[in-house]
Each structure stands twice: as C-alpha cells, then as structure tokens.
Design a protein around this motif. Structure first.
Motif, PDB file in Angstrom:
ATOM      1  N   MET A 127       0.803  -1.225   0.000  1.00 56.70           N
ATOM      2  CA  MET A 127       0.000   0.000   0.000  1.00 56.70           C
ATOM      3  C   MET A 127       0.841   1.282   0.000  1.00 56.70           C
ATOM      4  N   PRO A 128       1.952   1.351   0.774  1.00 55.40           N
ATOM      5  CA  PRO A 128       2.759   2.583   0.699  1.00 55.40           C
ATOM      6  C   PRO A 128       3.272   2.877  -0.705  1.00 55.40           C
ATOM      7  N   ILE A 129       3.574   1.838  -1.487  1.00 54.16           N
ATOM      8  CA  ILE A 129       4.046   2.059  -2.854  1.00 54.16           C
ATOM      9  C   ILE A 129       2.925   2.657  -3.700  1.00 54.16           C
ATOM     10  N   PHE A 130       1.686   2.190  -3.506  1.00 54.50           N
ATOM     11  CA  PHE A 130       0.564   2.771  -4.235  1.00 54.50           C
ATOM     12  C   PHE A 130       0.407   4.248  -3.881  1.00 54.50           C
ATOM     13  N   HIS A 131       0.526   4.558  -2.605  1.00 52.23           N
ATOM     14  CA  HIS A 131       0.394   5.961  -2.196  1.00 52.23           C
ATOM     15  C   HIS A 131       1.581   6.801  -2.672  1.00 52.23           C
ATOM     16  N   VAL A 253       9.301   9.720  -1.746  1.00 52.21           N
ATOM     17  CA  VAL A 253      10.455   8.820  -1.752  1.00 52.21           C
ATOM     18  C   VAL A 253      10.359   7.809  -0.612  1.00 52.21           C
ATOM     19  N   THR A 254       9.937   8.264   0.570  1.00 53.80           N
ATOM     20  CA  THR A 254       9.817   7.355   1.708  1.00 53.80           C
ATOM     21  C   THR A 254       8.777   6.282   1.450  1.00 53.80           C
ATOM     22  N   ARG A 255       7.703   6.655   0.771  1.00 56.42           N
ATOM     23  CA  ARG A 255       6.663   5.663   0.476  1.00 56.42           C
ATOM     24  C   ARG A 255       7.168   4.559  -0.451  1.00 56.42           C
ATOM     25  N   LEU A 256       8.149   4.855  -1.276  1.00 50.81           N
ATOM     26  CA  LEU A 256       8.698   3.813  -2.143  1.00 50.81           C
ATOM     27  C   LEU A 256       9.329   2.690  -1.324  1.00 50.81           C
ATOM     28  N   ALA A 257       9.863   3.034  -0.165  1.00 53.56           N
ATOM     29  CA  ALA A 257      10.463   2.013   0.712  1.00 53.56           C
ATOM     30  C   ALA A 257       9.485   1.530   1.775  1.00 53.56           C
ATOM     31  N   GLY A 258       8.240   2.011   1.704  1.00 54.63           N
ATOM     32  CA  GLY A 258       7.274   1.693   2.753  1.00 54.63           C
ATOM     33  C   GLY A 258       6.934   0.226   2.845  1.00 54.63           C
ATOM     34  N   LEU A 305       5.277  11.098   8.027  1.00 57.60           N
ATOM     35  CA  LEU A 305       3.852  10.917   7.741  1.00 57.60           C
ATOM     36  C   LEU A 305       3.605  10.001   6.543  1.00 57.60           C
ATOM     37  N   ALA A 306       4.658   9.627   5.838  1.00 59.11           N
ATOM     38  CA  ALA A 306       4.501   8.891   4.583  1.00 59.11           C
ATOM     39  C   ALA A 306       3.691   7.610   4.743  1.00 59.11           C
ATOM     40  N   ALA A 307       3.909   6.888   5.839  1.00 63.08           N
ATOM     41  CA  ALA A 307       3.264   5.580   6.004  1.00 63.08           C
ATOM     42  C   ALA A 307       1.921   5.649   6.704  1.00 63.08           C
ATOM     43  N   SER A 308       1.610   6.758   7.360  1.00 64.93           N
ATOM     44  CA  SER A 308       0.443   6.788   8.244  1.00 64.93           C
ATOM     45  C   SER A 308      -0.856   6.462   7.528  1.00 64.93           C
ATOM     46  N   PHE A 309      -1.146   7.169   6.462  1.00 64.00           N
ATOM     47  CA  PHE A 309      -2.418   6.976   5.771  1.00 64.00           C
ATOM     48  C   PHE A 309      -2.486   5.610   5.091  1.00 64.00           C
ATOM     49  N   PRO A 310      -1.485   5.218   4.282  1.00 65.70           N
ATOM     50  CA  PRO A 310      -1.596   3.910   3.621  1.00 65.70           C
ATOM     51  C   PRO A 310      -1.615   2.733   4.581  1.00 65.70           C
TER      52      PRO A 310
END
Length: 397
Positions: A127-131, A253-258, A305-310
């Motif tokens: 999910m983090p990658i989708f976001h 960028v952080t979401r890519l590694a989420g 905050l990158a991971a919070s929502f996904p």
C-alpha cells in the motif's frame, strides 16, 4: 500490464487531478473576482464533497465492485474539470468543487479497496508504494499546471487537456484493475468482530484517529508551510514555496520504501517511528529560528507521515477481511471519511490558533497532533489483536 502497475497508475491519476487544479486557484480567483472569504468557502466545497462521498462509497464498492466505481468516479471527475476551469462565478466554482470533491472521494475509497485486493493477492505490504504513486502523480500534475500557467493557458484550456489525458490513462488501466467481486458474489461468512458495523469497532476508530492526525499534519504542511517560512524564518516567497516541495518529495520517496519497512518492522512500529519523526520535524520547523531547520523539519515531517495513511487503510481493509478473502470496503470507507474531517477542520483550527497566538504556536500544536499517531497506532494494534483472538475463539466454539 500487471494489476499492481495498473493500481499505481490509478493512484497517480488521483494525485494528478489534485495537482492539476489546486495550483490554478489564483487564476480561478481572478477569473471569478473572488474575495478571499468567498474563495475560502468555495474551496471548502471540495472537502465537503470528499467527506460526503467517502461515507457512502464503501457500500457502492460492495454492490458494484471497485473497478466500476473507479471508472465511474474518474469519468465524472474528468467531466467536471473543464467546467471548473471555465467557472464564471464563485457559486458555480463552489458547485464544481463539491462535485469534483465527491468524485475524487469516491475514487479514493475505490482505489484503496483495489490496492488492498492486490496486497492480499501478492501477500506483501504494498500500500505505501501505491500511495507513492499518488504523491508522484501530484508532483507531475502540479508541474504541468505550473507549465501551463507559465505559457499563459487559461484554467479552462489547461484542465480540459488534463481531463483528456486522464481519460486516456483510465482506458489504458481499466481492464487490468482488480475485479473486486460485487456484494452478490461475496461469501455469506461474516467479517471479523462478529459482523459489527465499523462505528462499533474501537480498532477502526483508533485507525481513523491515526489517519485523522496524519491528515491534519499533512494539510497544515500543504496550506501553511510557506507562510511559516516567510513570517517566522524570514525567507522570500519563492524560497518559502520550496518547503512544501521538500515535504512532498520526502513523503513520495519514503513511500517507495514503505513496503519493505512495513514487512521488516511491522505496521505498529512503522507508525510509531513515523509519528516521532513527523512530530519532531514539525516542532523543529516551528521552534528553531533558522531557515535550514525549517526545511529539514518539513523533510522529516514528510518522511514521518509517509506511512500513516496507507498503513492505516491497509489495516482497516484487513480488519474487514472475510474468510474467503473478500471484504473491507466499509472499513476502508469509514477510516477515509473520518480522515477527511482533518482536511476539513484542520485549516481553520490552525488559522484560529495563529490568530490568537502565532503561526509557530500553531505548528507546535500540529507537531503534537502528529505525535498522537504513536499512542493511537499502539492501541489500534492491541485492539486488532484482541479482535483476532476473539474471532479464533468463536470459530473454535
């Protein structure tokens, strides 16, 4: 085209829609002769539309499937974009924004349901990658908007082209999207927690709290970061605009590694660590009277905050999963709707605190709100564990 890539493009499409129209607000204000107060009310229409739509979209996805709702909501949004760009008055601008907000809100819920379906199929946290796709889509959309404005394109011309491009992307990705089964095809097996509706499940309220705090902090960084850099750090308007840019880039960028961090450390640790990072970054931006500290603070906030929502939405979908692998639509819609109230209430809350004290004090409050993600995530993890244990016990009985 793979299902995963198709879902990433849908997330990017949603981000691109936001990135396309939001930077044209100054031109739309000139076009409609809008005073700041009237313009603020018109812009509020988008949040109202998103909130109302998110509250009912879970049912629609259950009935018609995620692919159908994604297609319908995207087409409606694309039909409204040219009208938004051509709005001749503030009331018509507000009406267009309510409709656009509603369609985007429906798309938001449906694409997250599709994302959870892919996550279940691949059995990995993606999910983090989708976001991240959403974040990069917003960056592309805002860049295209800046280019269009720089070449003197009117909002109507620019948003018409954006709508045509969006329809083309939709047609390219529609077939590979996950065909989440409509309600009639679902198993009769009840979801966890003995079939309780979302509003009666403490775990979902806690996950909604995670998403709500994230939405308030993200909205504050979007709407107020530039003004904070100007008034409290003394930088020029051009340089101040970079604050949100570095925030957005750090988040993307952080979401890519989420996915990797989620799998390596688990969702609760990721959320708690992100809350500490985001809260510390926002406090640094508010309290340290150095411009470099302000930019660094917004980088930390975006990464935190990158991971919070996904992750919150992924856990909500899992909380509604049935034994046959379906379910989670209403749970995702519930968490999303609560989160949208943060976008609705956050800006006036921050403005009110700033009016009474200062903008720095407002961001101190926002930093503390971001830090609240940590206890909410910890409590949500424990509540979900209790639900799973109760479900196993009832199954054995």
């Amino acid at each position: 085209m793979s299902q995963r890539f198709a879902v990433i493009l849908v997330f990017a499409l949603n981000g691109g829609a936001l990135g396309s129209w939001a930077p044209r607000v100054p031109a739309l204000a000139d076009q409609t002769d809008a005073e700041p107060g009237a313009l603020g009310l018109a812009l509020l229409g988008a949040s109202v539309g998103m909130l109302l739509a998110a509250a009912v979209t879970g049912r629609l996805v259950e009935w018609f499937g995620a692919r159908a709702v994604i297609a319908g909501s995207t087409l409606v949004a694309c039909a409204l974009l040219p009208g938004l760009g051509a709005a001749p008055s503030v009331p018509l601008l507000g009406a267009a924004l309510v409709g656009l907000g509603a369609s985007v809100g429906m798309l938001d819920v449906a694409m997250n349901v599709a994302g959870v379906a892919v996550e279940r199929r691949v059995e990995r946290p993606v999910m983090p990658i989708f976001h991240a796709g959403f974040s990069f889509g917003a960056l592309v959309g805002s860049g295209a908007a800046a280019l269009a404005a720089g070449h003197g394109w009117s909002p109507a011309r620019h948003l018409t082209v954006a709508a045509v491009v969006a329809v083309a992307v939709l047609l390219a990705v529609l077939r590979p999207l996950p065909g989440v089964a409509p309600r009639a095809a679902h198993s009769a097996e009840p979801p966890p927690a003995a079939g309780a509706v979302p509003i009666r499940r403490p775990a979902l309220w806690l996950l909604a709290g995670v998403a709500l705090c994230s939405a308030i902090a993200e909205g504050a960084s979007s709407d107020w970061s530039a003004l904070l850099m100007v008034t409290e750090h003394g930088v020029g308007e051009g340089a101040a605009a970079l604050a949100f840019s570095v925030f957005s880039l750090a988040m993307a960028v952080t979401r890519l590694a989420g996915g990797w961090t989620h799998a390596r450390f688990g969702p609760t640790r990721v959320l708690v660590g992100g809350a500490v990072c985001a809260g510390g970054g926002l406090l640094a931006a508010a309290l340290l009277p150095v411009a470099a500290a302000g930019y660094a603070g917004f980088v930390l906030a975006g990464a935190g905050l990158a991971a919070s929502f996904p992750v919150a939405l992924s856990l909500a979908g899992e909380a509604g999963r049935r034994g046959d692998g379906t379910g989670g639509e209403r749970e995702i819609a519930f968490v999303t709707a609560i989160a949208y109230t943060g976008f609705l209430a956050g800006p006036p809350l921050i403005g009110g605190i700033a009016q009474l004290t200062s903008l720095s004090t407002s961001f101190v409050a926002v930093g503390l709100i971001a830090a609240l993600i940590a206890p909410a995530a910890t409590a949500a993890g424990r509540s979900l564990a209790r639900e799973r244990a109760a479900t196993r016990c009832s199954g054995r009985a």
